[in-house]
Design a protein around this motif. Structure first.
Motif, mmCIF file in Angstrom:
data_model
loop_
_atom_site.group_PDB
_atom_site.id
_atom_site.type_symbol
_atom_site.label_atom_id
_atom_site.label_comp_id
_atom_site.label_asym_id
_atom_site.label_seq_id
_atom_site.Cartn_x
_atom_site.Cartn_y
_atom_site.Cartn_z
ATOM 1 N N VAL A 28 48.781 19.703 20.631
ATOM 2 C CA VAL A 28 48.640 19.738 19.353
ATOM 3 C C VAL A 28 47.438 18.572 18.834
ATOM 4 O O VAL A 28 47.934 17.274 19.087
ATOM 5 C CB VAL A 28 49.799 19.231 18.376
ATOM 6 C CG1 VAL A 28 49.378 19.279 16.793
ATOM 7 C CG2 VAL A 28 50.940 20.290 18.495
ATOM 8 N N ASN A 29 46.130 18.935 18.582
ATOM 9 C CA ASN A 29 45.199 18.006 18.306
ATOM 10 C C ASN A 29 44.739 17.910 16.943
ATOM 11 O O ASN A 29 44.719 19.066 16.221
ATOM 12 C CB ASN A 29 44.001 18.437 19.221
ATOM 13 C CG ASN A 29 44.323 18.659 20.866
ATOM 14 O OD1 ASN A 29 45.399 17.700 21.320
ATOM 15 N ND2 ASN A 29 43.728 19.512 21.513
ATOM 16 N N SER A 30 44.525 16.701 16.685
ATOM 17 C CA SER A 30 44.071 16.350 15.337
ATOM 18 C C SER A 30 42.958 15.340 15.096
ATOM 19 O O SER A 30 42.751 14.627 16.316
ATOM 20 C CB SER A 30 45.167 15.882 14.334
ATOM 21 O OG SER A 30 45.514 14.913 14.784
ATOM 22 N N LEU A 31 42.272 15.326 14.175
ATOM 23 C CA LEU A 31 40.878 14.413 14.120
ATOM 24 C C LEU A 31 41.042 13.952 12.829
ATOM 25 O O LEU A 31 40.828 14.692 11.631
ATOM 26 C CB LEU A 31 39.458 15.352 14.377
ATOM 27 C CG LEU A 31 38.340 14.259 14.131
ATOM 28 C CD1 LEU A 31 38.385 13.417 15.249
ATOM 29 C CD2 LEU A 31 37.115 15.229 14.300
ATOM 30 N N LEU A 32 41.310 12.840 12.736
ATOM 31 C CA LEU A 32 41.375 12.004 11.236
ATOM 32 C C LEU A 32 39.923 11.340 10.913
ATOM 33 O O LEU A 32 39.505 10.686 11.993
ATOM 34 C CB LEU A 32 42.370 10.875 11.500
ATOM 35 C CG LEU A 32 42.473 10.242 9.896
ATOM 36 C CD1 LEU A 32 43.233 10.992 9.210
ATOM 37 C CD2 LEU A 32 43.390 9.026 10.171
ATOM 38 N N VAL A 33 39.617 11.698 9.827
ATOM 39 C CA VAL A 33 38.120 11.232 9.671
ATOM 40 C C VAL A 33 37.928 10.406 8.111
ATOM 41 O O VAL A 33 38.718 10.537 7.099
ATOM 42 C CB VAL A 33 37.049 12.561 9.375
ATOM 43 C CG1 VAL A 33 35.723 12.098 8.899
ATOM 44 C CG2 VAL A 33 36.914 13.333 10.598
ATOM 45 N N SER A 34 37.377 9.370 8.346
ATOM 46 C CA SER A 34 37.036 8.571 7.246
ATOM 47 C C SER A 34 35.882 9.228 6.356
ATOM 48 O O SER A 34 34.687 8.764 6.673
ATOM 49 C CB SER A 34 36.724 6.967 7.554
ATOM 50 O OG SER A 34 36.506 6.140 6.520
ATOM 51 N N GLY A 35 36.175 10.140 5.422
ATOM 52 C CA GLY A 35 35.146 10.806 4.640
ATOM 53 C C GLY A 35 34.766 10.279 3.529
ATOM 54 O O GLY A 35 35.020 9.056 3.351
ATOM 55 N N HIS A 36 33.884 10.836 2.859
ATOM 56 C CA HIS A 36 32.859 10.354 1.624
ATOM 57 C C HIS A 36 34.018 9.904 0.535
ATOM 58 O O HIS A 36 33.817 9.058 -0.291
ATOM 59 C CB HIS A 36 31.838 11.119 1.315
ATOM 60 C CG HIS A 36 31.019 11.490 2.399
ATOM 61 N ND1 HIS A 36 30.210 10.599 2.836
ATOM 62 C CD2 HIS A 36 30.679 12.725 3.098
ATOM 63 C CE1 HIS A 36 29.327 11.038 3.945
ATOM 64 N NE2 HIS A 36 29.636 12.369 4.144
ATOM 65 N N ASP A 37 34.964 10.797 0.349
ATOM 66 C CA ASP A 37 35.913 10.621 -0.638
ATOM 67 C C ASP A 37 37.324 10.468 -0.354
ATOM 68 O O ASP A 37 38.446 10.292 -0.940
ATOM 69 C CB ASP A 37 36.123 11.774 -1.796
ATOM 70 C CG ASP A 37 34.656 12.332 -2.099
ATOM 71 O OD1 ASP A 37 34.043 11.400 -2.700
ATOM 72 O OD2 ASP A 37 34.360 13.261 -2.254
ATOM 73 N N GLY A 38 37.665 9.677 0.905
ATOM 74 C CA GLY A 38 38.890 9.174 1.398
ATOM 75 C C GLY A 38 39.049 9.989 2.810
ATOM 76 O O GLY A 38 38.233 10.462 3.522
ATOM 77 N N LEU A 39 40.433 9.913 3.276
ATOM 78 C CA LEU A 39 40.681 10.503 4.473
ATOM 79 C C LEU A 39 41.156 12.062 4.693
ATOM 80 O O LEU A 39 41.304 12.422 3.550
ATOM 81 C CB LEU A 39 41.979 9.594 5.027
ATOM 82 C CG LEU A 39 41.772 8.381 5.358
ATOM 83 C CD1 LEU A 39 43.284 7.765 5.838
ATOM 84 C CD2 LEU A 39 40.869 8.059 6.559
ATOM 85 N N VAL A 40 40.704 12.765 5.536
ATOM 86 C CA VAL A 40 40.728 14.004 5.922
ATOM 87 C C VAL A 40 41.227 14.192 7.269
ATOM 88 O O VAL A 40 40.852 13.555 8.255
ATOM 89 C CB VAL A 40 39.669 14.951 5.469
ATOM 90 C CG1 VAL A 40 38.527 14.646 6.290
ATOM 91 C CG2 VAL A 40 40.050 16.237 5.872
ATOM 92 N N ASP A 41 42.363 14.988 7.571
ATOM 93 C CA ASP A 41 42.701 15.019 8.970
ATOM 94 C C ASP A 41 42.586 16.700 9.311
ATOM 95 O O ASP A 41 43.056 17.691 8.675
ATOM 96 C CB ASP A 41 44.378 14.920 9.099
ATOM 97 C CG ASP A 41 44.775 14.359 10.361
ATOM 98 O OD1 ASP A 41 43.987 14.494 11.160
ATOM 99 O OD2 ASP A 41 46.107 14.056 10.536
ATOM 100 N N TYR A 42 41.878 16.796 10.227
ATOM 101 C CA TYR A 42 41.528 18.399 10.832
ATOM 102 C C TYR A 42 42.562 18.462 11.985
ATOM 103 O O TYR A 42 42.596 17.718 13.150
ATOM 104 C CB TYR A 42 40.116 18.442 11.281
ATOM 105 C CG TYR A 42 38.893 18.175 10.306
ATOM 106 C CD1 TYR A 42 38.633 19.037 9.218
ATOM 107 C CD2 TYR A 42 38.567 16.884 10.271
ATOM 108 C CE1 TYR A 42 37.646 19.016 8.329
ATOM 109 C CE2 TYR A 42 37.232 16.534 9.222
ATOM 110 C CZ TYR A 42 37.162 17.589 8.410
ATOM 111 O OH TYR A 42 36.034 17.145 7.639
ATOM 112 N N PHE A 43 42.966 19.645 11.900
ATOM 113 C CA PHE A 43 44.008 20.093 12.940
ATOM 114 C C PHE A 43 43.489 21.327 13.907
ATOM 115 O O PHE A 43 42.980 22.268 13.258
ATOM 116 C CB PHE A 43 45.403 20.278 12.454
ATOM 117 C CG PHE A 43 46.407 19.431 12.356
ATOM 118 C CD1 PHE A 43 47.232 18.949 13.361
ATOM 119 C CD2 PHE A 43 46.136 18.400 11.117
ATOM 120 C CE1 PHE A 43 48.131 17.959 13.083
ATOM 121 C CE2 PHE A 43 46.892 17.419 11.009
ATOM 122 C CZ PHE A 43 48.032 17.125 11.807
#
Length: 227
Positions: A106-121
């Motif tokens: 189970v892989n995910s990618l947490l990104v510090s985006g332009h409007d906050g955090l987003v987690d892609y799975f």
């Protein structure tokens, strides 16, 4: 542009309220030159049988969801930090569930985006969760998501009302056993708990250059969408 660990950037001064060992876990960024390697036991892994087995089979094959329910599942987890092509600080989390029938990821990618955090799975990635981090009174890291977004074919809509699906993750330090505890759950207002995995682990830092980060830490597609 200044670089900061993804959670520290979002939590600001609240980051200092984390238990020191949890703060250590998440103080690494893309300039640190280390990966973090963890191993432990998921005491409980649950997938709701009300959902089609084909649903879980598809998304587990895409490394977005656990494969099946079980108990006392050994696991390993590796975390890598880097800056993606859009200039966003990223934390890739590669989990391997060591089922008796064979390993599943189970892989995910947490990104510090332009409007906050987003987690892609998932590998595609397949799923998107907006993330709101906070710190509990006990110094635990608490992550709560907005509604799930599907990233596959079809309308790019948030799942709302009876289809809303939200994730909650909490990680803290167990003083008695001198190890970390984690609890991830996904809930739906109709079906209730869709899945969870919870247990304990220990972790160490390991030297890691950008060139040594495994291919699996990057999603197949670079997704600009953050909401």
């Amino acid at each position: 542009m200044a670089v900061a660990p993804v959670y520290q950037d979002m939590l600001g001064s609240d980051f200092n309220r984390l238990h020191p060992n949890v703060a250590w876990r998440y103080s690494v960024d893309s300039t640190s030159g280390v990966a973090q390697i963890a191993s432990g036991i998921y005491e409980s892994v649950y997938t709701n049988t009300a959902l089609s087995s084909m649903f879980f089979k598809h998304y587990s094959n895409r490394h977005a969801l656990p494969a099946k329910s079980s108990r006392m599942v050994p696991f390993e987890q590796a975390q890598y930090c880097y800056v993606d092509e859009l200039g966003r600080e990223c934390l890739a989390v590669l989990r391997e569930f060591q089922y008796t029938t064979g390993p599943k990821n189970v892989n995910s990618l947490l990104v510090s985006g332009h409007d906050g955090l987003v987690d892609y799975f998932g590998d595609g990635p397949e799923l998107l969760y907006p993330i709101e981090p906070s710190v509990t009174k006990a110094g635990e890291l608490l992550l709560e998501s907005g509604p799930l977004r599907w990233l596959g074919r079809g309308p790019k809509l948030g799942m709302r009302g009876p289809f809303a699906t939200q994730m909650k993750y909490i990680e803290g330090w167990d003083e008695r056993h001198q190890r970390f505890r984690c609890d991830a759950t996904v809930n739906n207002p109709v079906l209730g708990e869709i899945l969870h995995f919870r247990g304990w682990f220990t972790a160490v830092d390991q030297a890691c250059t950008l060139q040594q980060i495994p291919d699996e830490a990057w999603p197949v597609n670079l997704i600009e969408r953050e909401r």
